[in-house]
Scaffold this motif. Structure first.
Motif, PDB file in Angstrom:
ATOM      1  N   VAL A 145     -18.917 -26.883   8.696  1.00 14.26           N
ATOM      2  CA  VAL A 145     -18.764 -25.851   7.722  1.00 14.26           C
ATOM      3  C   VAL A 145     -17.518 -26.481   6.989  1.00 14.26           C
ATOM      4  N   VAL A 146     -17.344 -26.820   5.600  1.00 15.54           N
ATOM      5  CA  VAL A 146     -16.364 -27.298   4.891  1.00 15.54           C
ATOM      6  C   VAL A 146     -15.782 -26.311   3.896  1.00 15.54           C
ATOM      7  N   ILE A 147     -14.459 -25.966   3.887  1.00 14.84           N
ATOM      8  CA  ILE A 147     -14.047 -24.952   2.974  1.00 14.84           C
ATOM      9  C   ILE A 147     -12.929 -25.879   2.054  1.00 14.84           C
ATOM     10  N   ASN A 148     -13.149 -26.098   0.876  1.00 21.89           N
ATOM     11  CA  ASN A 148     -12.172 -27.197   0.000  1.00 21.89           C
ATOM     12  C   ASN A 148     -12.391 -26.736  -1.330  1.00 21.89           C
ATOM     13  N   LYS A 149     -11.192 -26.728  -2.008  1.00 21.34           N
ATOM     14  CA  LYS A 149     -11.229 -26.236  -3.522  1.00 21.34           C
ATOM     15  C   LYS A 149     -11.825 -27.378  -4.495  1.00 21.34           C
ATOM     16  N   ASP A 150     -11.974 -28.646  -3.784  1.00 21.72           N
ATOM     17  CA  ASP A 150     -12.280 -29.741  -4.597  1.00 21.72           C
ATOM     18  C   ASP A 150     -13.878 -29.926  -4.144  1.00 21.72           C
ATOM     19  N   PRO A 151     -14.538 -29.859  -5.232  1.00 25.63           N
ATOM     20  CA  PRO A 151     -15.944 -29.987  -4.978  1.00 25.63           C
ATOM     21  C   PRO A 151     -16.446 -31.405  -4.658  1.00 25.63           C
ATOM     22  N   GLU A 152     -15.321 -32.447  -4.948  1.00 25.76           N
ATOM     23  CA  GLU A 152     -15.737 -33.730  -4.609  1.00 25.76           C
ATOM     24  C   GLU A 152     -15.319 -34.365  -3.451  1.00 25.76           C
ATOM     25  N   ALA A 153     -14.503 -33.402  -2.600  1.00 27.02           N
ATOM     26  CA  ALA A 153     -13.982 -33.720  -1.243  1.00 27.02           C
ATOM     27  C   ALA A 153     -15.038 -34.646  -0.374  1.00 27.02           C
ATOM     28  N   VAL A 201     -10.951 -26.356   7.129  1.00 30.86           N
ATOM     29  CA  VAL A 201     -10.265 -25.990   5.815  1.00 30.86           C
ATOM     30  C   VAL A 201      -9.410 -26.664   5.268  1.00 30.86           C
ATOM     31  N   GLY A 202      -9.430 -27.058   3.838  1.00 32.10           N
ATOM     32  CA  GLY A 202      -8.152 -27.793   3.406  1.00 32.10           C
ATOM     33  C   GLY A 202      -8.256 -29.233   3.878  1.00 32.10           C
ATOM     34  N   ILE A 203      -9.259 -29.771   4.585  1.00 31.48           N
ATOM     35  CA  ILE A 203      -9.146 -31.208   4.900  1.00 31.48           C
ATOM     36  C   ILE A 203     -10.061 -31.881   4.032  1.00 31.48           C
ATOM     37  N   SER A 204      -9.649 -33.225   3.777  1.00 32.20           N
ATOM     38  CA  SER A 204     -10.441 -33.768   2.718  1.00 32.20           C
ATOM     39  C   SER A 204     -11.649 -34.699   3.109  1.00 32.20           C
ATOM     40  N   GLY A 205     -11.333 -35.154   4.632  1.00 34.08           N
ATOM     41  CA  GLY A 205     -12.730 -35.602   5.111  1.00 34.08           C
ATOM     42  C   GLY A 205     -12.429 -37.253   5.444  1.00 34.08           C
ATOM     43  N   ALA A 206     -11.305 -37.571   5.555  1.00 33.35           N
ATOM     44  CA  ALA A 206     -11.179 -39.085   5.734  1.00 33.35           C
ATOM     45  C   ALA A 206     -11.867 -39.656   6.708  1.00 33.35           C
ATOM     46  N   ILE A 207     -12.352 -40.865   6.581  1.00 34.13           N
ATOM     47  CA  ILE A 207     -13.032 -41.441   8.067  1.00 34.13           C
ATOM     48  C   ILE A 207     -12.384 -41.397   9.276  1.00 34.13           C
ATOM     49  N   GLN A 208     -11.054 -41.517   9.353  1.00 34.73           N
ATOM     50  CA  GLN A 208     -10.470 -41.258  10.471  1.00 34.73           C
ATOM     51  C   GLN A 208     -10.356 -39.901  11.002  1.00 34.73           C
ATOM     52  N   HIS A 209     -10.447 -39.176  10.342  1.00 39.13           N
ATOM     53  CA  HIS A 209     -10.650 -37.439  10.664  1.00 39.13           C
ATOM     54  C   HIS A 209     -12.130 -37.401  11.257  1.00 39.13           C
ATOM     55  N   LEU A 210     -12.874 -37.881  10.339  1.00 37.80           N
ATOM     56  CA  LEU A 210     -14.299 -37.596  10.867  1.00 37.80           C
ATOM     57  C   LEU A 210     -14.648 -38.188  12.080  1.00 37.80           C
ATOM     58  N   ALA A 211     -14.089 -39.554  12.458  1.00 39.05           N
ATOM     59  CA  ALA A 211     -14.288 -40.253  13.693  1.00 39.05           C
ATOM     60  C   ALA A 211     -14.097 -39.037  15.099  1.00 39.05           C
ATOM     61  N   GLY A 212     -13.106 -38.068  14.718  1.00 38.36           N
ATOM     62  CA  GLY A 212     -12.912 -37.145  15.845  1.00 38.36           C
ATOM     63  C   GLY A 212     -13.791 -36.125  15.966  1.00 38.36           C
ATOM     64  N   VAL A 213     -14.663 -35.594  14.813  1.00 43.35           N
ATOM     65  CA  VAL A 213     -15.388 -34.553  14.744  1.00 43.35           C
ATOM     66  C   VAL A 213     -16.834 -34.626  14.280  1.00 43.35           C
ATOM     67  N   ASN A 214     -17.239 -35.897  14.044  1.00 38.35           N
ATOM     68  CA  ASN A 214     -18.431 -35.920  13.501  1.00 38.35           C
ATOM     69  C   ASN A 214     -19.498 -35.826  14.544  1.00 38.35           C
ATOM     70  N   GLY A 215     -19.368 -35.648  16.035  1.00 37.84           N
ATOM     71  CA  GLY A 215     -20.153 -35.342  16.826  1.00 37.84           C
ATOM     72  C   GLY A 215     -20.468 -33.799  17.004  1.00 37.84           C
ATOM     73  N   SER A 216     -19.870 -33.138  15.987  1.00 32.94           N
ATOM     74  CA  SER A 216     -20.071 -31.683  16.057  1.00 32.94           C
ATOM     75  C   SER A 216     -21.425 -31.121  15.572  1.00 32.94           C
ATOM     76  N   LYS A 217     -21.887 -30.029  15.935  1.00 37.91           N
ATOM     77  CA  LYS A 217     -23.465 -29.766  15.793  1.00 37.91           C
ATOM     78  C   LYS A 217     -23.615 -29.185  14.316  1.00 37.91           C
ATOM     79  N   VAL A 218     -22.636 -28.539  13.889  1.00 30.64           N
ATOM     80  CA  VAL A 218     -22.510 -27.780  12.506  1.00 30.64           C
ATOM     81  C   VAL A 218     -21.582 -27.786  12.045  1.00 30.64           C
TER      82      VAL A 218
END
Ligand SMILES: Cc1cc2nc3c(=O)[nH]c(=O)nc-3n(C[C@H](O)[C@H](O)[C@H](O)COP(=O)(O)OP(=O)(O)OC[C@H]3O[C@@H](n4cnc5c(N)ncnc54)[C@H](O)[C@@H]3O)c2cc1C
Ligand SMILES: Nc1ncnc2c1ncn2[C@@H]1O[C@H](COP(=O)(O)O)[C@@H](O)[C@H]1O
Lengths: 324, 247
Positions: free
Chosen positions: A284-292, A265-282
Motif C-alpha cells: 500500500v502506498v500513501i503519497n501526496k504525489d500521484p506520480e511517485a 508512507v511518504g516514500i518515493s519508491g526509489a529502486i534501491q528502496h524497492l530492492a528491500g521490499v519488493n518481495g512483500s505480498k501486498v
C-alpha cells in the motif's frame, strides 16, 4: 533417509517461521516417500518440542546443551552433521535468516552438497531437484538445480501459509561431541531488542520516508503500526538523518523484508528502496504525489497528505477490529 | 597482518534485467557492472582503513570471474589495495566460487578475509561462510563494526532480534554490511596508481559445481494499482481484509 530440518526458538518458544520450515520439510518428505525429523538445539521444554508434530514431523532430535542457546554456527553445523548421519538424511533444511545463513553453507561444504539459499518453492523432482529463488534483488527468479547427492536448502520465511494438523512428535535426545573450534567465537555482550515486533519476521510493516517530514511525526506511523500489530520500518534518508534507528532501514543497503503487507508512507519508491521490499505480498502506498514511482509497484494507492491520512487509517483499522 | 578482500562483480542496481536464450540466461548486453556494494563500501574500505592505521600490512583483492570483470577490479584497486588476483572462471555456484578462493587463500595464509554480506546478483550470502569452512576458520556474518588488536578481532554483528559483540582469533572470515565503514570515492591519484598495480590471473584447479541454474523467470507484472480515496480509509481496510486477505 529422513528429511532433516533445523528448528529455531527464542528462549524456548519455537519461532513461527520454524513451524513453516518444519511443514516445508514434512511436505518434501512426503514427496520423496520418507519422513521428516526436526533438530532442536538448546534449552526448551518437551511440551514445546512435541508441538512440532502438528506441522508434520514424526521425530524431534533434541541436543539439550545450554551452550547452544546462542548462535554458535560451527557447533550448530556439527549438530546438524551428527543428526544427518544418525538419520541418513540427504535433504537438509534451515531458514534463510541470520542463523540459517551462518550454518547451512558450512553443512553444505562438509557434506559436499549443493545449496540453494532462499528457496521459495518445493523442489521440482521431475526436472532433477529444482528450486525457485529470487535473484537480482527480486527483479527476477532463478530455477536452480542441485546436482549433488546431498541437498541443502535455506527456506525464505513467509513463503508458505501454515496449516497445522494434530500430530505429536516423539522426542529423542542426541548427544553431540563438539570440537574445540565449535565454540571458538567468544560472545562478549548481547543486546536484544525486546518488546517490539521484529522487523525481519514481521507479517505487517508500516514504513515511513522523508515525506513524514521529521521524527516528531513518527507517532502517526507508530499508532497505525500498534493498531495493526505491525513492525515499523523506514527509508534510508530517514535513518541517515537520525529520525529512526538504523536497524529499521530497508532497501539495498538495509534489511530485506517480505511481509504480507507493506504500507509505505511518504516514500518515493526509489529502486534501491524497492530492492528491500519488493518481495512483500501486498503493498500500500500513501503519497501526496500521484506520480511517485512507488505507485507502479503498489497494489493499493492513496494520494494525499500522510499527516491527514494516517490518523484516518488508524481509526478505520480500530473500527474494523472492534466489529470483527 | 594480511587481509584478503573478496570482490564480486554485479549488475548495477538500476539495471533492468533482461533474459535471453529462452530464458536460460541473463542478457548482459547494455548492462553496467559495478563492484558489489557491500564488498566495496564496507569490506574493501575497512581493509584500507586497517592498512592506513598500520594494523594491516597487505591488502589483496580477489575475484572469481572472466576477463570482463577486470574493469571492476581496477576500480577496486583505484580505491586502494596492493594487488589483485583474478581467478579465471565463470562461477555462479557458491561452493565452486568458495573453493576457488579458499584454494588460493591457503597458499598465502591470510589473517582476515573480508567479504560482503551478500552479492546483489544471486543474493546468497553463502560464499564467505563456505570459504571459512574450507579454511577451517571462524566466520562472522552481518558485521557492523570491526576492530583489530594483535591477532584478535572484536566484531559487532547483527543477530536474530538484536546485536552482539564477539571476540574471535585470526584467521577469520567476516561478512560486512552497513556500519563497518563509510563509502569513499576513488581519487585521481588512486586511479593512476591502480593502472600499475599487479592484477594477476590464474586458472583455477578443477572444482565441480554442485548447482546449476536451469532457467530464469521475470516476476509477473503487477495487476496495476487500485486507488482508494483519501476520504475512504474504511474501504482500504475492507479491501485489505476481504480482497488482499492480509489483515
Ligand atoms: C547506492 C545506493 C543505495 C541506496 N540504498 C537505499 C536503501 O537501502 N534504502 C532506501 O530507502 N534508500 C536507499 N537509497 C536512496 C534511494 O535512492 C532514495 O534516495 C531514497 O529511498 C529516498 O527516500 P524517501 O523516499 O524517503 O525520500 P524522497 O525520495 O525524498 O521521497 C519522499 C516522498 O514523500 C512524498 N511526500 C512528501 N510529503 C508528503 C506528505 N505530506 N504526505 C505524503 N507523501 C509525502 C513525496 O511525494 C516523495 O515521493 C540508496 C541510494 C543509493 C545511490
Ligand atoms: N565471484 C566472486 N568473486 C569473489 N568474491 C565473491 C564472488 N562471489 C561472491 N563473493 C564474495 O562473497 C560475498 C557473498 O556472496 P554471495 O554468497 O554470492 O551472496 C560477496 O559479498 C563477495 O564478497
Amino acid at each position: 533417509m529422513s528429511v532433516l530440518v533445523l528448528v529455531e526458538h527464542t528462549d524456548g518458544n519455537i519461532k513461527k517461521k520454524s513451524f513453516e520450515a518444519v511443514q516445508y520439510a514434512a511436505e518434501i518428505a512426503k514427496k520423496t516417500n520418507t519422513t521428516a525429523t526436526a533438530l532442536v538445539l538448546g534449552t526448551i521444554a518437551d511440551s514445546e518440542l512435541e508441538n512440532l508434530g502438528t506441522h508434520g514431523v514424526q521425530k524431534v532430535l533434541h541436543v539439550a546443551d545450554e551452550k547452544l542457546n546462542e548462535l554458535h554456527a560451527r557447533a550448530y553445523a556439527s549438530a546438524l552433521i551428527a543428526a544427518a548421519q544418525k538419520e541418513g538424511s540427504k535433504i537438509i533444511i534451515a531458514l534463510h535468516d541470520i542463523n540459517g545463513k551462518a550454518v547451512a553453507p558450512r553443512v553444505a561444504v562438509k557434506l559436499k552438497a549443493g545449496l540453494v539459499s532462499g528457496a521459495l518453492s518445493y523442489p521440482d523432482l521431475d526436472k532433477g531437484f529444482v528450486l525457485k529463488k529470487a535473484v537480482f534483488s527480486g527483479k527476477a527468479f532463478a530455477f536452480v538445480n542441485i546436482t549433488s547427492d546431498v541437498k541443502v536448502i535455506t527456506l525464505m520465511a513467509n513463503s508458505f501459509p501454515l496449516a497445522p494438523g494434530s500430530g505429536k512428535a516423539s522426542i529423542e535426545r542426541l548427544d553431540v561431541t563438539f570440537g574445540d573450534k565449535d565454540f571458538g567465537i567468544k560472545v562478549k555482550s548481547v543486546d536484544k531488542v525486546t518488546g517490539e515486533v521484529s522487523l525481519a519476521d514481521a507479517e505487517l510493516v508500516v514504513s515511513g520516508g522523508r515525506g513524514m517530514k521529521g521524527p516528531e511525526n513518527w507517532g502517526l506511523i507508530e499508532d497505525l503500526a500498534k493498531e495493526l500489530g505491525a513492525a515499523t520500518a523506514c527509508s534510508r534518508p530517514v535513518a541517515d538523518a537520525g529520525w529512526r534507528p538504523h536497524h529499521e532501514h530497508v532497501g539495498q543497503t538495509g534489511g530485506t523484508i517480505r511481509p504480507n503487507l507493506y504500507i509505505a508512507v511518504g516514500i518515493s519508491g526509489a529502486i534501491q528502496h524497492l530492492a528491500g521490499v519488493n518481495g512483500s505480498k501486498v503493498i500500500v502506498v500513501i503519497n501526496k504525489d500521484p506520480e511517485a514511482p512507488f505507485f507502479k509497484a503498489a497494489n493499493y494507492g492513496v494520494v494525499g497528505d500522510a499527516m491527514e491520512i494516517l490518523p484516518k487509517l488508524t481509526e478505520a483499522v480500530k473500527k474494523f477490529k472492534q466489529h470483527k | 597482518m594480511k587481509i584478503l578482500v573478496c570482490i564480486s562483480q554485479v549488475p548495477d542496481t538500476s539495471t533492468k534485467i533482461m533474459l535471453k536464450d529462452n530464458d536460460t540466461a541473463v542478457n548482459s548486453q547494455g548492462t553496467t557492472y559495478i563492484i558489489n556494494p557491500y564488498d566495496e563500501w564496507y569490506a574493501l574500505i575497512r581493509a584500507l582503513e586497517l592498512k592506513e592505521s598500520v594494523v594491516a600490512t597487505d591488502v589483496h583483492l580477489i575475484t572469481v570471474g572472466k576477463a570482463d570483470t577486470e574493469p571492476v577490479i581496477r576500480k577496486a584497486l583505484a580505491l586502494g589495495g596492493d594487488q589483485a588476483l583474478r581467478i579465471d572462471a565463470d562461477s555462479i555456484d557458491p561452493y565452486q566460487t568458495a573453493n576457488y578462493i579458499a584454494e588460493y587463500a591457503k597458499t598465502v595464509g591470510y589473517d582476515l578475509v573480508l567479504c560482503g554480506k551478500e552479492s546483489i546478483d544471486y543474493n546468497n550470502g553463502s560464499v564467505g561462510v563456505m570459504i571459512a569452512e574450507l579454511l577451517d576458520a571462524d566466520y562472522i556474518g552481518f558485521a557492523t563494526n570491526i576492530q583489530v588488536e594483535g591477532t584478535i578481532a572484536t566484531v559487532k554483528r547483527e543477530i536474530e532480534g538484536g546485536e552482539e559483540t564477539d571476540v574471535v582469533n585470526f584467521p577469520v572470515v567476516i561478512a560486512c554490511q552497513k556500519g563497518v565503514a563509510e563509502a569513499r570515492i576513488p581519487n585521481m591519484r588512486g586511479i593512476m596508481a591502480a593502472r600499475t598495480k599487479p592484477l594477476n590471473v590464474v586458472t583455477p584447479t578443477a572444482s565441480a559445481a554442485v548447482t546449476t541454474i536451469l532457467s530464469y523467470e521475470m516476476p509477473p507484472a503487477k495487476a496495476g494499482v487500485k486507488m482508494v480515496s483519501p476520504d475512504n480509509m474504511d474501504e482500504l481496510v475492507e479491501l485489505l481484509h476481504s480482497e488482499a486477505k492480509v489483515i
